[in-house]
Motif scaffolding. Structure first.
Motif, short mmCIF file in Angstrom:
data_model
loop_
_atom_site.label_atom_id
_atom_site.label_comp_id
_atom_site.label_asym_id
_atom_site.label_seq_id
_atom_site.Cartn_x
_atom_site.Cartn_y
_atom_site.Cartn_z
N GLY A 1 -120.79 -43.97 -45.78
CA GLY A 1 -122.13 -43.91 -45.24
C GLY A 1 -122.09 -43.48 -43.79
N ALA A 2 -123.10 -42.73 -43.39
CA ALA A 2 -123.16 -42.22 -42.02
C ALA A 2 -124.36 -42.81 -41.30
CB ALA A 2 -123.26 -40.70 -42.05
N GLY A 3 -124.40 -42.57 -40.04
CA GLY A 3 -125.56 -42.95 -39.24
C GLY A 3 -126.51 -41.77 -39.15
N ARG A 4 -126.91 -41.44 -37.96
CA ARG A 4 -127.84 -40.35 -37.72
C ARG A 4 -127.16 -38.99 -37.89
NH1 ARG A 4 -130.49 -40.49 -31.96
NH2 ARG A 4 -130.07 -42.63 -32.51
N ASN A 5 -125.84 -38.96 -37.77
CA ASN A 5 -125.09 -37.71 -37.81
C ASN A 5 -124.29 -37.56 -39.10
OD1 ASN A 5 -125.87 -37.06 -35.07
ND2 ASN A 5 -124.44 -38.67 -34.45
N GLU A 6 -123.70 -36.41 -39.26
CA GLU A 6 -122.84 -36.12 -40.42
C GLU A 6 -121.47 -36.74 -40.17
OE1 GLU A 6 -121.64 -32.14 -42.97
OE2 GLU A 6 -122.30 -31.93 -40.93
N ASP A 7 -121.39 -38.07 -40.36
CA ASP A 7 -120.19 -38.83 -39.98
C ASP A 7 -119.09 -38.86 -41.03
OD1 ASP A 7 -121.25 -39.65 -37.45
OD2 ASP A 7 -122.47 -41.13 -38.49
N CYS A 8 -119.42 -38.62 -42.29
CA CYS A 8 -118.40 -38.62 -43.35
C CYS A 8 -117.66 -37.30 -43.32
CB CYS A 8 -119.07 -38.84 -44.72
SG CYS A 8 -119.94 -40.41 -44.85
N LYS A 9 -116.43 -37.32 -42.82
CA LYS A 9 -115.71 -36.06 -42.59
C LYS A 9 -114.27 -36.04 -43.08
CE LYS A 9 -118.39 -35.04 -38.47
NZ LYS A 9 -118.35 -34.86 -37.02
N LYS A 10 -113.74 -37.16 -43.52
CA LYS A 10 -112.32 -37.22 -43.85
C LYS A 10 -111.97 -36.42 -45.12
CE LYS A 10 -108.52 -40.48 -44.48
NZ LYS A 10 -108.14 -41.88 -44.47
N TYR A 11 -112.73 -36.57 -46.19
CA TYR A 11 -112.43 -35.91 -47.46
C TYR A 11 -113.43 -34.82 -47.81
CZ TYR A 11 -109.39 -39.94 -48.01
OH TYR A 11 -108.44 -40.91 -47.81
N CYS A 12 -114.63 -34.89 -47.23
CA CYS A 12 -115.68 -33.90 -47.39
C CYS A 12 -116.64 -34.12 -46.22
CB CYS A 12 -116.40 -34.05 -48.75
SG CYS A 12 -117.08 -35.69 -49.10
N HIS A 13 -117.62 -33.27 -46.06
CA HIS A 13 -118.52 -33.39 -44.91
C HIS A 13 -119.94 -33.66 -45.37
CE1 HIS A 13 -115.72 -32.09 -41.73
NE2 HIS A 13 -115.12 -31.51 -42.75
N GLY A 14 -120.53 -34.75 -44.86
CA GLY A 14 -121.91 -35.08 -45.21
C GLY A 14 -122.38 -36.36 -44.56
N TRP A 15 -123.59 -36.75 -44.95
CA TRP A 15 -124.19 -37.97 -44.43
C TRP A 15 -123.87 -39.17 -45.32
CZ3 TRP A 15 -125.91 -33.29 -43.03
CH2 TRP A 15 -126.33 -33.13 -41.71
N HIS A 16 -123.48 -38.90 -46.55
CA HIS A 16 -123.01 -39.97 -47.44
C HIS A 16 -122.11 -39.34 -48.48
CE1 HIS A 16 -126.32 -39.47 -50.71
NE2 HIS A 16 -126.39 -38.45 -49.90
N ALA A 17 -121.28 -40.18 -49.11
CA ALA A 17 -120.31 -39.67 -50.08
C ALA A 17 -120.03 -40.73 -51.14
CB ALA A 17 -119.01 -39.28 -49.39
N ILE A 18 -119.60 -40.25 -52.31
CA ILE A 18 -119.16 -41.13 -53.39
C ILE A 18 -117.87 -40.59 -53.99
CG2 ILE A 18 -121.48 -41.94 -53.98
CD1 ILE A 18 -121.35 -40.05 -56.44
N GLN A 19 -117.16 -41.48 -54.65
CA GLN A 19 -115.99 -41.08 -55.45
C GLN A 19 -116.05 -41.84 -56.74
OE1 GLN A 19 -112.10 -42.46 -54.26
NE2 GLN A 19 -111.14 -40.66 -55.13
N ASN B 1 -112.92 -36.17 -57.18
CA ASN B 1 -112.72 -36.05 -55.74
C ASN B 1 -113.95 -36.61 -55.05
OD1 ASN B 1 -110.24 -34.70 -55.93
ND2 ASN B 1 -111.26 -32.74 -56.21
N TRP B 2 -113.85 -36.86 -53.77
CA TRP B 2 -115.00 -37.31 -53.00
C TRP B 2 -116.05 -36.20 -52.99
CZ3 TRP B 2 -116.02 -42.03 -50.95
CH2 TRP B 2 -114.96 -42.94 -50.90
N VAL B 3 -117.32 -36.59 -53.11
CA VAL B 3 -118.44 -35.65 -53.09
C VAL B 3 -119.38 -36.11 -51.99
CG1 VAL B 3 -120.38 -34.72 -54.38
CG2 VAL B 3 -118.26 -35.26 -55.57
N CYS B 4 -119.69 -35.21 -51.05
CA CYS B 4 -120.60 -35.53 -49.95
C CYS B 4 -121.95 -34.89 -50.17
CB CYS B 4 -120.02 -35.02 -48.62
SG CYS B 4 -118.69 -36.04 -47.96
N GLY B 5 -122.97 -35.50 -49.55
CA GLY B 5 -124.31 -34.96 -49.63
C GLY B 5 -125.02 -35.05 -48.31
N LYS B 6 -126.11 -34.29 -48.21
CA LYS B 6 -126.96 -34.35 -47.03
C LYS B 6 -127.83 -35.59 -47.13
CE LYS B 6 -127.33 -29.52 -45.85
NZ LYS B 6 -128.26 -28.48 -45.43
N TYR B 7 -128.47 -35.94 -46.03
CA TYR B 7 -129.38 -37.08 -46.04
C TYR B 7 -130.50 -36.79 -47.04
CZ TYR B 7 -131.57 -33.96 -42.67
OH TYR B 7 -132.10 -32.85 -42.05
N GLY B 8 -130.86 -37.80 -47.79
CA GLY B 8 -131.93 -37.67 -48.77
C GLY B 8 -131.52 -37.12 -50.12
#
Length: 123
Positions: A105-123, A80-87
């Protein structure tokens, strides 16, 4: 340039394509092989730089992935998609995945929200 399929031990051809998007877009290579390159922007749409030959020279392209080796098909162990905080570090090996097939990938905010919530995500 080729990559060998670990299941069949046959080499597959290099055949790259690109998926491009905005902040918070979940970009997937699932139908086009695996991720072999990635561009993440900061405050500007840096992934449209023509010298990098990544994404079309359109406005608002802040994330891009290079997909390659489509003849490998869809990897068997897609997580599944996995999100993380910045850094934070996200790695397929930490989640029992076999290959990277998607990035958000997100900008300054927690923009990755469709499958999980974070500043960046991988699958």
């Amino acid at each position: 340039n080729g990559l060998c399929d670990p299941n069949t031990h046959e080499c597959v051809a290099y055949n790259s394509s690109y998926e491009c998007g905005k902040y918070g877009d979940f970009l997937s290579c699932e139908d086009y092989g695996v991720v072999t390159g990635e561009c993440g922007s900061g405050g500007h749409d840096d992934c449209t730089d023509p010298s990098k030959n990544l994404c079309p020279n359109d406005k608002d392209i802040f994330e891009g992935v290079q997909c390659n080796y489509p003849s490998l098909g869809v990897p068997k162990n897609i997580t599944n998609w996995v999100c993380g905080k910045y850094g934070t570090e996200l790695s397929c090996s930490h989640y029992n995945g076999s290959a990277l097939v998607g990035v958000c990938g997100a900008g300054r905010n927690e923009d990755c929200k469709k499958y999980c919530h974070g500043w960046h995500a991988i699958q």
